[in-house]
Scaffold this active site. Structure first.
Site, short mmCIF file in Angstrom:
data_model
loop_
_atom_site.label_atom_id
_atom_site.label_comp_id
_atom_site.label_asym_id
_atom_site.label_seq_id
_atom_site.Cartn_x
_atom_site.Cartn_y
_atom_site.Cartn_z
N ASN A 292 -11.82 0.36 -4.79
CA ASN A 292 -11.69 0.62 -3.36
C ASN A 292 -11.93 2.08 -3.02
O ASN A 292 -11.67 2.52 -1.90
CB ASN A 292 -10.30 0.19 -2.86
CG ASN A 292 -10.18 -1.32 -2.76
OD1 ASN A 292 -11.16 -2.01 -2.51
ND2 ASN A 292 -8.97 -1.83 -2.97
N HIS A 294 -10.49 4.87 -3.98
CA HIS A 294 -9.37 5.80 -3.88
C HIS A 294 -8.54 5.69 -5.15
O HIS A 294 -8.74 4.79 -5.97
CB HIS A 294 -8.53 5.55 -2.62
CG HIS A 294 -7.96 4.15 -2.51
ND1 HIS A 294 -7.54 3.60 -1.32
CD2 HIS A 294 -7.74 3.20 -3.44
CE1 HIS A 294 -7.09 2.38 -1.53
NE2 HIS A 294 -7.19 2.12 -2.80
N CYS A 329 -5.48 8.88 -1.49
CA CYS A 329 -5.79 10.08 -2.26
C CYS A 329 -7.16 9.88 -2.89
O CYS A 329 -7.44 8.82 -3.46
CB CYS A 329 -4.73 10.34 -3.32
SG CYS A 329 -5.05 11.75 -4.38
#
Length: 388
Positions: A292, A294, A329
């Site tokens: 995804n 991240h 993040c």
């Protein structure tokens, strides 16, 4: 070890490794491994060859009734094996083994619960020879994804359904609570059950239990909340009615925790003034990213523990942990880990704590180092290892 590399113009390269020691009389010739490299999206197949022996053969056409990318090693699989079968031929004339021998898991309770069994591997344990919290969380994630895949809902996303993929939606976790009564050791076998239910108007709840396979004792319970996010805009999304109808048949209205036993309280925010320990300069790696795009949610646990005092890590086990995910993040971010420890028995932490009844508490914050934006808040409880 001798090494050489050659590259075909614009197509890829191969890496050749040779045994550096001389071949003794009567000994088989030295082995050579050749690894092929190609641009992502251009590779149509993969072939690994070891000289001095036979070729190993693997052909995968379908898994759990769903078509997957085929991987061919050596000669072609016999046509008599048909679809839905993986063939493993060991060396020259090795026996054939059906993929059914390597099933991911199975459905129980009228297909509402998915069950999978795992062996705790040597690389999944910590210095005390028990599974780590990160290992448990990875096993929960693996079971959840296999549940989606085996149900026939999985599309091209990381657990996304077909209707979600059409709308460019992905699942993101907002909160996880895990409670551990006993940590498995290297070589132990665990059995994990998972199921899903609705959570509010636009969310989904996923629960798990982990049992010791030999005793069937429940040793871990966990619950989580999930929402949808657009994978391109990175904004949260309401649940489309088509997706709701797609997943609704799998919902099971059962809670893994008894009322009041789950940590649902808000987690206080730590600051430089309230944190006892701060660890800066934590940098995500490429391998920390998931599909995804991240950082995978399990990776945060290791960074959170970076600011926990060493004597706590050595002498205590995490018995409960709640993580509250607040934003994504990326690999380019630099992080800080903040921790504050508490105990109900004495302010002199932790030297005076020797009773098995004593439990340590901790509050954590993982944030961006540059602008201090919050990534994850967490709260945990600890108990002495010799008491569990």
């Amino acid at each position: 070890m001798a090494m050489s590399m050659s590259a075909a113009s614009g197509s890829g390269s191969s890496l050749r490794l040779r045994r550096p020691w001389p071949v003794k009389k009567g000994e088989a010739s030295s082995a050579t491994a050749v690894v092929g490299w190609g641009r992502k999206g251009k590779v149509k197949g993969l072939c690994a060859e070891v000289s001095g022996g036979g070729r190993n053969q693997v052909s995968v056409d379908r898994v759990n009734g769903r078509k997957v990318n085929g991987v061919m090693h050596g000669s072609q699989a016999p046509p008599s094996m048909g679809t839905g079968t993986a063939v493993f031929a060991a060396g020259d004339g090795g026996g054939m083994v059906s993929v059914n021998a390597f099933k991911l898991g199975r459905f129980v309770e009228d297909r509402f619960v998915y069950r999978q069994t795992f062996v705790i591997r040597s690389y999944e344990i910590g210095p005390d020879k028990t599974a780590t919290m990160e290992t448990l969380m990875n096993l929960l994630q693996e079971t959840a994804l296999n549940h989606v895949m085996s149900s026939g809902l999985a599309s091209d996303g990381f657990g996304a359904t077909h209707e979600m993929s059409l709308r460019k939606l992905i699942w993101v976790v907002t909160r996880i609570n895990i409670q551990v009564d006993k940590y498995s050791r290297w070589g132990d076998v665990v059995e994990i059950d998972t199921w899903v239910a609705a959570s509010g108007k636009n969310g989904m709840r996923r629960d798990w239990i982990i049992r010791d396979y030999s005793t069937q004792q429940i040793i871990t319970r966990a619950t989580s909340n999930w929402v949808m996010m657009n994978r391109e805009t990175r904004r949260l999304s309401k649940t489309p009615e088509q997706v709701r109808e797609e997943v609704k048949p799998f919902y099971l209205d059962r809670r893994v925790f008894l009322y009041g036993s789950c940590d649902n309280e808000k987690i206080d925010k730590l600051t430089e003034d309230t944190a006892e320990n701060i660890r800066s300069g934590l940098e995500p790696r490429w391998s920390d990213m998931d599909v995804n795009q991240h950082v995978n949610n399990v990776k945060y646990i290791g960074w959170i523990l970076e600011s926990v005092p060493m004597n706590v890590l050595e002498d205590y086990h995490l018995t409960s942990m709640t993580l509250e995910y607040r934003r994504e993040c990326r690999q380019s971010n630099l992080l800080e880990s903040l921790t504050s420890m508490t105990t109900g028995e004495t302010e002199e932490y932790p030297a005076s704590i020797s009773s098995c009844k004593a439990v340590l508490g901790s509050t954590h914050l993982l944030r961006l180092q540059e602008d201090k934006a919050e990534i994850v808040r967490a709260r945990a409880e600890w108990q002495r290892k010799d008491c569990i």
